[in-house]
Design a protein around this motif. Structure first.
Motif, PDB file in Angstrom:
ATOM      1  N   LYS A   1     -26.261 -21.992 -30.881  1.00 50.82           N
ATOM      2  CA  LYS A   1     -26.032 -20.971 -29.860  1.00 50.82           C
ATOM      3  C   LYS A   1     -24.554 -20.597 -29.770  1.00 50.82           C
ATOM      4  O   LYS A   1     -24.210 -19.487 -29.416  1.00 50.82           O
ATOM      5  N   ASN A   2     -23.692 -21.549 -30.033  1.00 49.52           N
ATOM      6  CA  ASN A   2     -22.258 -21.325 -29.892  1.00 49.52           C
ATOM      7  C   ASN A   2     -21.537 -21.589 -31.199  1.00 49.52           C
ATOM      8  O   ASN A   2     -20.854 -22.601 -31.345  1.00 49.52           O
ATOM      9  N   PRO A   3     -21.686 -20.690 -32.152  1.00 45.93           N
ATOM     10  CA  PRO A   3     -21.046 -20.974 -33.438  1.00 45.93           C
ATOM     11  C   PRO A   3     -19.528 -20.924 -33.298  1.00 45.93           C
ATOM     12  O   PRO A   3     -19.006 -20.217 -32.443  1.00 45.93           O
ATOM     13  N   GLY A   4     -18.868 -21.711 -34.109  1.00 48.50           N
ATOM     14  CA  GLY A   4     -17.407 -21.630 -34.152  1.00 48.50           C
ATOM     15  C   GLY A   4     -16.678 -22.558 -33.200  1.00 48.50           C
ATOM     16  O   GLY A   4     -15.470 -22.712 -33.311  1.00 48.50           O
ATOM     17  N   ILE A   5     -17.371 -23.133 -32.264  1.00 50.60           N
ATOM     18  CA  ILE A   5     -16.641 -24.023 -31.370  1.00 50.60           C
ATOM     19  C   ILE A   5     -16.541 -25.421 -31.988  1.00 50.60           C
ATOM     20  O   ILE A   5     -17.259 -25.759 -32.916  1.00 50.60           O
ATOM     21  N   THR A   6     -15.636 -26.180 -31.445  1.00 51.13           N
ATOM     22  CA  THR A   6     -15.372 -27.483 -32.016  1.00 51.13           C
ATOM     23  C   THR A   6     -16.075 -28.559 -31.197  1.00 51.13           C
ATOM     24  O   THR A   6     -16.129 -28.481 -29.971  1.00 51.13           O
ATOM     25  N   TRP A   7     -16.605 -29.534 -31.901  1.00 43.90           N
ATOM     26  CA  TRP A   7     -17.265 -30.653 -31.225  1.00 43.90           C
ATOM     27  C   TRP A   7     -16.545 -31.940 -31.545  1.00 43.90           C
ATOM     28  O   TRP A   7     -15.937 -32.080 -32.599  1.00 43.90           O
ATOM     29  N   ILE A   8     -16.645 -32.855 -30.641  1.00 46.96           N
ATOM     30  CA  ILE A   8     -16.048 -34.157 -30.878  1.00 46.96           C
ATOM     31  C   ILE A   8     -17.154 -35.201 -30.813  1.00 46.96           C
ATOM     32  O   ILE A   8     -18.036 -35.134 -29.966  1.00 46.96           O
TER      33      ILE A   8
ATOM     34  N   GLY B   1     -13.424 -44.727 -33.986  1.00 46.94           N
ATOM     35  CA  GLY B   1     -14.605 -44.092 -34.551  1.00 46.94           C
ATOM     36  C   GLY B   1     -14.810 -42.642 -34.145  1.00 46.94           C
ATOM     37  O   GLY B   1     -15.885 -42.091 -34.321  1.00 46.94           O
ATOM     38  N   ILE B   2     -13.791 -42.027 -33.618  1.00 53.48           N
ATOM     39  CA  ILE B   2     -13.944 -40.651 -33.140  1.00 53.48           C
ATOM     40  C   ILE B   2     -13.633 -39.649 -34.246  1.00 53.48           C
ATOM     41  O   ILE B   2     -12.726 -39.870 -35.031  1.00 53.48           O
ATOM     42  N   PHE B   3     -14.390 -38.591 -34.326  1.00 48.79           N
ATOM     43  CA  PHE B   3     -14.012 -37.511 -35.231  1.00 48.79           C
ATOM     44  C   PHE B   3     -14.423 -36.156 -34.675  1.00 48.79           C
ATOM     45  O   PHE B   3     -15.268 -36.041 -33.801  1.00 48.79           O
ATOM     46  N   LEU B   4     -13.781 -35.139 -35.218  1.00 53.96           N
ATOM     47  CA  LEU B   4     -14.045 -33.769 -34.771  1.00 53.96           C
ATOM     48  C   LEU B   4     -14.771 -33.021 -35.878  1.00 53.96           C
ATOM     49  O   LEU B   4     -14.591 -33.323 -37.046  1.00 53.96           O
ATOM     50  N   PHE B   5     -15.565 -32.050 -35.498  1.00 49.94           N
ATOM     51  CA  PHE B   5     -16.202 -31.248 -36.535  1.00 49.94           C
ATOM     52  C   PHE B   5     -16.548 -29.869 -36.005  1.00 49.94           C
ATOM     53  O   PHE B   5     -16.663 -29.658 -34.800  1.00 49.94           O
ATOM     54  N   ARG B   6     -16.709 -28.955 -36.963  1.00 52.31           N
ATOM     55  CA  ARG B   6     -17.068 -27.581 -36.614  1.00 52.31           C
ATOM     56  C   ARG B   6     -18.322 -27.128 -37.344  1.00 52.31           C
ATOM     57  O   ARG B   6     -18.923 -26.148 -36.970  1.00 52.31           O
ATOM     58  N   ARG B   7     -18.636 -27.821 -38.435  1.00 49.54           N
ATOM     59  CA  ARG B   7     -19.777 -27.383 -39.239  1.00 49.54           C
ATOM     60  C   ARG B   7     -20.923 -28.369 -39.090  1.00 49.54           C
ATOM     61  O   ARG B   7     -20.708 -29.573 -38.973  1.00 49.54           O
ATOM     62  N   LEU B   8     -22.107 -27.834 -39.127  1.00 53.42           N
ATOM     63  CA  LEU B   8     -23.275 -28.690 -38.964  1.00 53.42           C
ATOM     64  C   LEU B   8     -23.418 -29.638 -40.154  1.00 53.42           C
ATOM     65  O   LEU B   8     -23.966 -30.728 -40.038  1.00 53.42           O
ATOM     66  N   LYS B   9     -22.850 -29.200 -41.273  1.00 48.38           N
ATOM     67  CA  LYS B   9     -22.948 -30.019 -42.482  1.00 48.38           C
ATOM     68  C   LYS B   9     -22.299 -31.387 -42.247  1.00 48.38           C
ATOM     69  O   LYS B   9     -22.804 -32.409 -42.705  1.00 48.38           O
ATOM     70  N   ASP B  10     -21.194 -31.362 -41.530  1.00 51.40           N
ATOM     71  CA  ASP B  10     -20.507 -32.627 -41.263  1.00 51.40           C
ATOM     72  C   ASP B  10     -21.427 -33.605 -40.547  1.00 51.40           C
ATOM     73  O   ASP B  10     -21.422 -34.802 -40.798  1.00 51.40           O
ATOM     74  N   ILE B  11     -22.216 -33.033 -39.661  1.00 51.37           N
ATOM     75  CA  ILE B  11     -23.059 -33.894 -38.853  1.00 51.37           C
ATOM     76  C   ILE B  11     -24.259 -34.397 -39.662  1.00 51.37           C
ATOM     77  O   ILE B  11     -24.725 -35.504 -39.476  1.00 51.37           O
ATOM     78  N   MET B  12     -24.680 -33.556 -40.607  1.00 45.21           N
ATOM     79  CA  MET B  12     -25.757 -33.993 -41.507  1.00 45.21           C
ATOM     80  C   MET B  12     -25.287 -35.233 -42.281  1.00 45.21           C
ATOM     81  O   MET B  12     -25.982 -36.229 -42.387  1.00 45.21           O
ATOM     82  N   ASP B  13     -24.084 -35.090 -42.828  1.00 43.44           N
ATOM     83  CA  ASP B  13     -23.527 -36.211 -43.586  1.00 43.44           C
ATOM     84  C   ASP B  13     -23.459 -37.451 -42.710  1.00 43.44           C
ATOM     85  O   ASP B  13     -23.782 -38.548 -43.119  1.00 43.44           O
ATOM     86  N   TRP B  14     -23.033 -37.199 -41.499  1.00 38.77           N
ATOM     87  CA  TRP B  14     -22.886 -38.322 -40.583  1.00 38.77           C
ATOM     88  C   TRP B  14     -24.230 -38.995 -40.342  1.00 38.77           C
ATOM     89  O   TRP B  14     -24.340 -40.205 -40.301  1.00 38.77           O
ATOM     90  N   ARG B  15     -25.264 -38.181 -40.231  1.00 40.89           N
ATOM     91  CA  ARG B  15     -26.597 -38.740 -39.994  1.00 40.89           C
ATOM     92  C   ARG B  15     -27.046 -39.600 -41.158  1.00 40.89           C
ATOM     93  O   ARG B  15     -27.513 -40.716 -41.004  1.00 40.89           O
ATOM     94  N   LYS B  16     -26.865 -39.013 -42.338  1.00 39.31           N
ATOM     95  CA  LYS B  16     -27.234 -39.776 -43.535  1.00 39.31           C
ATOM     96  C   LYS B  16     -26.464 -41.079 -43.541  1.00 39.31           C
ATOM     97  O   LYS B  16     -26.977 -42.127 -43.864  1.00 39.31           O
ATOM     98  N   GLY B  17     -25.222 -40.944 -43.196  1.00 44.31           N
ATOM     99  CA  GLY B  17     -24.344 -42.112 -43.183  1.00 44.31           C
ATOM    100  C   GLY B  17     -24.875 -43.211 -42.285  1.00 44.31           C
ATOM    101  O   GLY B  17     -24.923 -44.372 -42.670  1.00 44.31           O
TER     102      GLY B  17
END
Lengths: 516, 526
Positions: free
Chosen positions: A197-204, A215-231
């Motif tokens: 719904k809110n593309p372009g915003i940053t998530w932590i 263990g904190i990281f920032l991301f903007r792309r959903l791909k990062d979170i996919m990787d994180w999930r797999k991880g």
């Protein structure tokens, strides 16, 4: 690997002890990380149904495994004027406790009247401990309802809904002081929806049970979170963390002498929260900062909370820009992370006392804007405590000193980042040492093991009574019905605690004499 | 009488001359031309009408403020026939001492240059320019190796020079008497005593309301404070420099301070000021100066290590680097008897036509220089504004703290004022400290040389600087230094060494400036 049930006194190796002393106090040393495994978790969550169950469990002294505290045989008790204290923390707290007149230290298995424990001890021993009436302990049984990031958000969301039902939307809007947050992995789908719904915003992304920026990281792309999930599924979580922070976990997570290898094995699945990142933080000198404020809760039912006048702003060492999203140092103001920053220089301060911060803001925005900001912060403290009031097991033995982390944005709106049950009590500078010893001394004054207070005090040292089953008025007597209500809070104001304490204890003595 | 009149007309002529070249003059002229289109301007009463027009539109105020600003740095009255160097500094021995001090500094700078074989200035390659531009807002994150650089001098070295100042015409061979000055400064200058100071600082009296006296109590703002804030807003609305200066003698409310100081210093933040700042910035980006390294080192050594000011590290670099390129600072040598150092283009040493001032602003930074800027960061957030305020503060006040002169606000007079106040009003303390080898000036000199920046808490420092601006004088620094000694006199009477005395006075950040000043000036028996 497991510690002794009574919470061993810590590493015997002096070098290790030194290392601990020089590092920061950890929030929750590995404690809740283990919650990942199902059984522990059930057991823990079981404790939160209602206060009565919890109390019953605790007050059952039959079981031999239960160890009693504060108990002593009749006569001995009469004679003993001293207060037996115990703590495992080697920092300013120890200095304060040892210097307190009439207090004696208890080591190892000895009986105590006052225990400033760490939360991991609490988890393992609280339910097996019998406590006499006068005994006091430094945490509430399920403090994590407030201090674990995901529970806090859950409780706040629920409280907000309840307010909306009972008091309407404007009242509920007063709870909008935390950024949009989702618990992962369980709210993953809700999160993805919001993300789209809110593309372009940053998530932590923050691990729920760790503190000090680990263990904190920032991301903007959903791909990062996919990787994180797999991880996480593949237990490769560690590789996603930024290395510098990783290397310090060991040093910082205080009490337990273990190494990170062992730690890694213990994290099968770690819960995270994904939080909307506040992209317009207020900057001073181009740097980001957050505020650390101390709140002391003496009881949840009725809610009795004290606000400390002093606190500080912690500055990021690097300059704020959203372009360098990979640079962890810019965004996190936790001192523990700061210390791993390559340009960290221990001689340089990273803190401003709140008084200085308040003055700076006043010279820039005028006193009215500052008053408003600090009133908004009062609101955060009260609402967040109210949100867990019914969930936390109220127990008269318990008190808790919380460290609130607040971020201010460019519109001078305060945001609640998180609440720490074990705020760092290790001093980073002389000024910091003074603040923390005074804070702890005043905490002990309010806890009042000595039984000197009347219970009607509105101020004790640097603490102002902020809530006593309702707002506390700055003026004496009943609040003005017209609505000229001024709250009894003085955050970031002059802390003339010594004069106040002298006066307070003097008048208490006079009262005692005249009545006795 | 006649003399006074001609003095006045001389001053007017000089100020008119000075303002003619200013931007304000051009603006006024343009406004006057434009006003001719207006119906209320009549040809028969042109002069009066334009005057009236200036009054209504606020231009008259601006002119007034500009004149007032010129007057604040105007040399003290002197004989009209005096040569220009006399106007800056009437005493030959002072001028001589200053000359040899300047030579020493230059020598030190030159030898550092040769030792490290670094040129005084060089043009940066394009890539380096780009890099610097990119990190303009975070220069503090850079950690260049500065171990080889050392500050050209520190206040301590400068104090030694002042101690050795002597007036050759003054024979101090008299036997010890109560008049003998027992301090370190041995030049005969006229400084004020307490009755004179009381008269001078009359607004600081016990019966006058002061900000900075009672504002730490918990009671809601007192009547005085509310009233004072209200008047302050009025002063700002009027945009009158002189009124603001009078007003600020009783202290400035925190929220109004930035604007009040700007008004007193006659800084309005015109678009061309921003442009000017940007030009300086471009110059920094294009050229690398040796003094930049000194500035860098100084910030790292002082402000970055300061509990209050570390946050502003980046601002300090921006301001100080631009400052070193600002040739308009050279203007202050019209009333500062120091002379800007010169350097010569390679191979043309000694040929005046190839001489350039180095650094371009003529000011060589020394240890602690950046502390003059640091407190201002509390008030001004746009770099160009911060820059302008600092430059004006420097050319009005701070230059006097590191140049040798007989001016009442000059550092020599401040030292002497401090010592004579102590010797006269706290003779026992003064004598005791002198006997144990802890001459008070050895401790207080650094406070005065930095105008107490970095020694007092920021709120207290700003209250002190309010008074510097309000009285257009630095003498308050010496009074405060003496008041600090008076306040800690009991402890100081017990010490037996310089180190112990220094320890007693090591931390003065908890002191409240205004009560100290009041007690010392108005409650001391004289």
């Amino acid at each position: 690997m497991r510690r002794s049930l009574q919470g061993g006194p810590g590493p015997a190796d002096p070098a290790e002890r030194r290392a601990r002393r020089s590092s920061n106090q950890s929030g929750e040393p590995g404690a809740l990380r283990r919650l990942g495994d199902g059984t522990h978790r059930l057991a823990l969550r079981g404790g939160r149904w209602d206060g009565a169950v919890g109390n019953q469990v605790m007050l059952r002294p039959k079981n031999q495994n239960f160890k009693g505290h504060g108990v002593s045989k009749g006569k001995e008790r009469e004679q003993r004027a001293s207060i037996r204290f115990k703590t495992t923390l080697m920092n300013t707290l120890m200095d304060v406790l040892r210097h307190r007149p009439g207090w004696v230290e208890v080591k190892d298995e000895g009986e105590w009247d006052f225990y400033w424990c760490d939360v991991s001890w609490l988890r393992e021993n609280f339910d097996h401990t019998y406590m006499d009436e006068r005994v006091r302990i430094s945490h509430f049984r399920n403090h994590y309802e407030l201090t674990r990031k995901n529970y806090m958000v859950k409780n706040l969301k629920r409280f907000r809904k309840q307010l909306e039902r009972e008091a309407g939307k404007p009242e509920a809007a007063k709870c909008d002081f935390f950024p949009k947050t989702f618990e992962l992995p369980c709210e993953y789908h809700l999160f993805v929806e919001e993300f789209r719904k809110n593309p372009g915003i940053t998530w932590i992304m923050k691990p729920v049970a760790r503190s000090q920026g680990k263990g904190i990281f920032l991301f903007r792309r959903l791909k990062d979170i996919m990787d994180w999930r797999k991880g996480t599924v593949g237990k490769k979580l560690a590789s996603l963390e930024l290395q510098p922070a990783r290397s310090t976990i060991n040093l910082c997570s205080s009490h337990e002498p273990r190494n990170s290898e062992e730690q890694k094995d213990e994290i099968p699945v770690e819960n995270y929260v994904a939080q909307r990142y506040i992209e317009n933080p207020y900057l001073i000198g181009g740097r980001k900062f957050d505020l650390r404020v101390y709140v002391l809760v003496m009881s949840y039912i009725p809610l009795r909370a004290w606000l400390y006048r002093d606190g500080f702003a912690r500055f990021s060492n690097t300059r704020f820009t959203l372009n360098s999203i990979d640079d962890q140092y810019v965004h996190l103001t936790n001192v523990a992370v700061q210390k791993t920053s390559p340009d960290y220089h221990p001689k340089k301060g990273c803190k401003w006392m709140l008084q200085r911060f308040r003055q700076y803001l006043a010279s820039k925005h005028g006193p009215e804007a500052v008053e408003e900001l600090f009133a908004d912060m009062d609101n955060i403290f009260i609402r967040s405590l109210q949100s867990v009031q019914k969930v936390i097991i109220s127990d008269k033995h318990c008190f808790e000193l919380y460290g609130y982390d607040i971020l201010i944005d460019q519109d001078l709106k305060p945001w609640l980042l998180e609440v720490n049950a074990s705020p760092s009590l290790t001093a980073s500078s002389q000024e910091d040492y003074a603040l923390k010893t005074c804070l702890l001394e005043d905490t002990l004054h309010v806890v009042d093991m000595e039984g000197r207070l009347t219970g009607r005090e509105k101020r004790v040292g640097g603490f102002d009574l902020m809530w006593n089953d309702g707002p506390v008025s700055r003026e004496e007597g009943a609040p003005d019905p017209v609505g000229n209500f001024v709250t009894n809070t003085h955050l970031g104001c002059v802390n003339d605690r010594e004069a106040q304490l002298r006066q307070l204890f003097h008048s208490l003595q006079v009262q005692k004499k005249s009545s006795g | 009488m006649l003399q006074e009149e001609s003095d006045l007309s001389l001053i007017i002529a000089q100020i008119v001359q000075k303002l003619k070249g200013s931007n304000l003059y051009a603006q006024l002229e343009r406004q006057a031309w434009a006003s001719l289109q207006r119906p209320e301007i009549k040809l028969e009463s042109l002069k009066e009408d334009i005057k009236e027009f200036f009054k209504i539109t606020g231009w008259e105020k601006k002119l007034q403020n500009a004149v007032y600003s010129e007057l604040s740095v105007f040399p003290l009255p002197s004989h009209p026939a005096a040569p220009p160097e006399h106007l800056k500094e009437p005493f030959l021995y002072m001028r001589k001492a200053l000359g040899s001090w300047e030579k020493r500094i230059l020598k030190s700078l030159n030898s550092m240059c040769t030792e490290l074989s670094i040129p005084l200035a060089r043009k940066r390659p394009v890539a380096e320019q780009k890099e610097l531009l990119n990190k303009w807002n975070e220069m503090g994150t850079d950690e260049p190796d500065l171990s080889l650089f050392r500050p050209v001098y520190a206040p301590k070295d400068f104090l030694e020079v002042l101690i050795n100042l002597r007036n050759p015409n003054y024979e101090n061979g008299d036997p010890l008497s109560f008049r003998t000055h027992l301090g370190l400064i041995q030049v005969p200058l006229k400084v004020k005593d307490i009755p004179e100071l009381k008269e001078y600082f009359v607004e600081l009296g016990l019966n006058t309301g002061q900000l900075g006296i009672d504002d730490s109590t918990q009671v809601p703002p007192e009547l005085f404070e509310n009233e004072h804030v209200r008047i302050g807003q009025k002063v700002l609305a009027e945009q009158d420099s002189a009124a603001a200066q009078q007003y600020i003698r009783q202290g400035s409310p925190t929220a109004l301070r930035a604007e009040l100081w700007a008004l007193i210093l006659n800084i309005s933040g015109q678009p061309e000021d921003i442009l000017y700042y940007e030009q300086l910035k471009t110059n920094v980006i294009q050229y690398d100066l040796l003094v930049d390294r000194l500035t860098y080192k100084d910030v790292k050594l002082t402000a970055s290590n300061d509990d209050y000011y570390f946050v502003f590290e980046d601002y300090l670099y921006q301001v100080l680097l631009c400052f070193s390129r600002d040739t308009s600072v050279l203007g202050h040598f019209a009333y500062n008897c120091a002379s800007p150092p010169k350097s010569y283009i390679r191979g043309k040493i000694g040929l005046e036509e190839y001489a350039v001032f180095y650094p371009p602003n003529g000011v060589i930074p020394f240890h602690g220089f950046s502390m003059y800027v640091a407190p201002l960061c509390f008030l001004y957030h746009e770099p160009y504004k911060l820059y302008q305020i600092f430059r004006e503060m420097y050319v009005r006040f701070f230059f006097r703290l590191h140049s040798i002169s007989s001016h009442p606000s000059g550092i020599v007079s401040l030292c002497l004022l401090f010592e004579s106040l102590l010797q006269t009003y706290l003779p026992q303390l003064f004598y005791h400290l002198r006997e144990i080898g802890a001459q008070p000036l050895r401790i207080s000199f650094k406070w005065m040389a930095r105008a107490f920046s970095g020694y007092l808490a920021t709120d207290q420092l700003l209250l002190l600087w309010d008074r510097i601006l309000g009285y257009n004088s630095l003498e308050i620094l010496a009074v405060l230094a003496a008041a600090v000694f008076a306040f800690r006199a009991v402890n100081l009477m017990e010490v037996t060494s310089l180190a112990a005395a220094e320890a007693v006075l090591a931390d003065i950040s908890t002191l409240k400036v205004m009560p100290l000043l009041q007690i010392f000036l108005f409650a001391t028996v004289t």
